[in-house]
Design a protein around this motif. Structure first.
Motif, PDB file in Angstrom:
ATOM      1  N   PHE A  96      -1.700  -3.304  51.363  1.00 10.88           N
ATOM      2  CA  PHE A  96      -1.155  -2.757  50.128  1.00 10.88           C
ATOM      3  C   PHE A  96      -1.963  -1.533  49.747  1.00 10.88           C
ATOM      4  O   PHE A  96      -3.093  -1.346  50.195  1.00 10.88           O
ATOM      5  CB  PHE A  96      -1.175  -3.799  48.987  1.00 10.88           C
ATOM      6  CG  PHE A  96      -2.530  -4.088  48.412  1.00 10.88           C
ATOM      7  CD1 PHE A  96      -3.039  -3.318  47.364  1.00 10.88           C
ATOM      8  CD2 PHE A  96      -3.317  -5.111  48.923  1.00 10.88           C
ATOM      9  CE1 PHE A  96      -4.303  -3.583  46.842  1.00 10.88           C
ATOM     10  CE2 PHE A  96      -4.559  -5.391  48.396  1.00 10.88           C
ATOM     11  CZ  PHE A  96      -5.066  -4.608  47.350  1.00 10.88           C
ATOM     12  N   LYS A  97      -1.339  -0.716  48.910  1.00  9.96           N
ATOM     13  CA  LYS A  97      -2.045   0.436  48.345  1.00  9.96           C
ATOM     14  C   LYS A  97      -1.548   0.643  46.931  1.00  9.96           C
ATOM     15  O   LYS A  97      -0.340   0.744  46.685  1.00  9.96           O
ATOM     16  CB  LYS A  97      -1.804   1.702  49.176  1.00  9.96           C
ATOM     17  CG  LYS A  97      -2.651   2.878  48.698  1.00  9.96           C
ATOM     18  CD  LYS A  97      -2.570   4.044  49.664  1.00  9.96           C
ATOM     19  CE  LYS A  97      -3.574   5.122  49.286  1.00  9.96           C
ATOM     20  NZ  LYS A  97      -3.522   6.245  50.240  1.00  9.96           N
ATOM     21  N   ARG A  98      -2.496   0.705  45.987  1.00 10.74           N
ATOM     22  CA  ARG A  98      -2.166   1.044  44.601  1.00 10.74           C
ATOM     23  C   ARG A  98      -2.137   2.568  44.507  1.00 10.74           C
ATOM     24  O   ARG A  98      -3.060   3.237  44.959  1.00 10.74           O
ATOM     25  CB  ARG A  98      -3.199   0.483  43.647  1.00 10.74           C
ATOM     26  CG  ARG A  98      -3.173  -1.016  43.551  1.00 10.74           C
ATOM     27  CD  ARG A  98      -4.109  -1.496  42.465  1.00 10.74           C
ATOM     28  NE  ARG A  98      -4.200  -2.935  42.460  1.00 10.74           N
ATOM     29  CZ  ARG A  98      -3.344  -3.739  41.863  1.00 10.74           C
ATOM     30  NH1 ARG A  98      -2.309  -3.252  41.230  1.00 10.74           N
ATOM     31  NH2 ARG A  98      -3.490  -5.044  41.917  1.00 10.74           N
ATOM     32  N   LEU A  99      -1.088   3.074  43.918  1.00 12.02           N
ATOM     33  CA  LEU A  99      -0.922   4.510  43.794  1.00 12.02           C
ATOM     34  C   LEU A  99      -1.367   4.975  42.416  1.00 12.02           C
ATOM     35  O   LEU A  99      -1.049   4.351  41.426  1.00 12.02           O
ATOM     36  CB  LEU A  99       0.531   4.913  44.021  1.00 12.02           C
ATOM     37  CG  LEU A  99       1.121   4.490  45.369  1.00 12.02           C
ATOM     38  CD1 LEU A  99       2.596   4.869  45.425  1.00 12.02           C
ATOM     39  CD2 LEU A  99       0.362   5.107  46.522  1.00 12.02           C
ATOM     40  N   THR A 100      -2.070   6.089  42.391  1.00  6.28           N
ATOM     41  CA  THR A 100      -2.502   6.697  41.128  1.00  6.28           C
ATOM     42  C   THR A 100      -2.323   8.189  41.230  1.00  6.28           C
ATOM     43  O   THR A 100      -2.375   8.771  42.305  1.00  6.28           O
ATOM     44  CB  THR A 100      -3.982   6.386  40.821  1.00  6.28           C
ATOM     45  OG1 THR A 100      -4.771   6.864  41.913  1.00  6.28           O
ATOM     46  CG2 THR A 100      -4.198   4.900  40.635  1.00  6.28           C
ATOM     47  N   ASP A 101      -2.110   8.835  40.100  1.00  3.71           N
ATOM     48  CA  ASP A 101      -2.036  10.295  40.072  1.00  3.71           C
ATOM     49  C   ASP A 101      -3.409  10.866  40.399  1.00  3.71           C
ATOM     50  O   ASP A 101      -4.420  10.380  39.925  1.00  3.71           O
ATOM     51  CB  ASP A 101      -1.627  10.792  38.667  1.00  3.71           C
ATOM     52  CG  ASP A 101      -0.165  10.522  38.399  1.00  3.71           C
ATOM     53  OD1 ASP A 101       0.653  10.788  39.287  1.00  3.71           O
ATOM     54  OD2 ASP A 101       0.136  10.039  37.300  1.00  3.71           O
ATOM     55  N   THR A 102      -3.420  11.884  41.276  1.00  6.60           N
ATOM     56  CA  THR A 102      -4.695  12.525  41.613  1.00  6.60           C
ATOM     57  C   THR A 102      -4.629  13.987  41.276  1.00  6.60           C
ATOM     58  O   THR A 102      -3.596  14.573  41.176  1.00  6.60           O
ATOM     59  CB  THR A 102      -5.022  12.357  43.116  1.00  6.60           C
ATOM     60  OG1 THR A 102      -3.915  12.848  43.875  1.00  6.60           O
ATOM     61  CG2 THR A 102      -5.297  10.920  43.450  1.00  6.60           C
TER      62      THR A 102
END
Length: 174
Positions: A168-174
Motif C-alpha cells: 500500500f501507499k498513502r498519498l499526500t500532496d508534495t
C-alpha cells in the motif's frame, strides 16, 4: 522522445493490438500478470478488449508510455466503487517491454498513476506483485509499504506457484 498519456476510450480501442503485444512480451519474459504460457496474441487482445467497458465507464484508467512513438509500457488504476472505500484505488498491470527496460519507465508510469489518483482525491493505493520480482524492488524503492506475503498465491507463467507481496501507499500532496 518519451510521452505518457492516459488513454480515452477511443484511444484505448485503437491501442488494443499494441497493448496485447506488450502483454505477450511481459508474460513471455516471466512476469506474473495473471496469465500462463503458452500465451498467444489473440488471448492477450481478447483480455484487453474485455477491459473496454470499464475503460469507457471510468472504472479502469489506463496510461501508456511511448518511446519514439512506440508503445513501451502501461499501467492501470482501478478506483474502488464501494461507498466506504472511494478513497482508495488499485494499481494493476504495470509493465514495460523488455526492449525498453532500464530507462525508468516503470517508475515514471507509477508516478503518473499516483499523481492522477491524488488529483482525483484518492489517498490510498494498493497493489500486489510476485515476491522477489524486479517489480517488487520498484515498489519498495518507490515508497510503497509491503504489508504481507501470501505463499503460493499465484502461478508464474510457467505454472509454478509463487509467493505474492501485497503493498500500500498513502498519498499526500508534495
Amino acid at each position: 522522445m518519451r510521452t505518457i498519456a492516459r488513454l480515452s476510450a477511443e484511444e484505448f480501442e485503437h491501442s488494443v493490438k499494441e497493448l496485447a503485444d506488450l502483454l505477450v512480451d511481459a508474460v513471455d519474459d516471466g512476469a506474473s500478470l495473471g496469465f500462463v504460457t503458452p500465451f498467444r496474441h489473440e488471448a492477450a487482445a481478447a483480455w484487453w478488449r474485455a477491459q473496454a467497458p470499464a475503460v469507457a465507464a471510468g472504472g479502469q484508467l489506463v496510461w501508456v508510455c511511448r518511446v519514439d512513438g512506440v508503445l513501451a509500457g502501461t499501467v492501470s488504476l482501478i478506483p474502488a466503487v464501494k461507498a466506504n472505500s472511494r478513497h482508495r484505488a488499485e494499481v494493476v498491470k504495470l509493465m514495460v517491454h523488455r526492449a525498453a527496460r532500464g530507462q525508468g519507465l516503470s517508475r515514471a508510469l507509477l508516478a503518473t498513476a499516483e499523481q492522477a489518483a491524488l488529483d482525483a482525491g484518492v489517498s490510498l493505493l494498493m497493489l500486489d506483485t510476485e515476491t522477489g520480482s524486479t517489480a517488487e524492488h520498484v515498489y519498495l524503492s518507490g515508497g510503497w509499504t509491503r504489508f504481507g506475503i501470501v505463499p503460493d498465491y499465484a502461478a508464474s507463467p510457467d505454472g509454478t506457484l509463487r509467493d505474492c507481496s501485497f503493498f500500500f501507499k498513502r498519498l499526500t500532496d508534495t
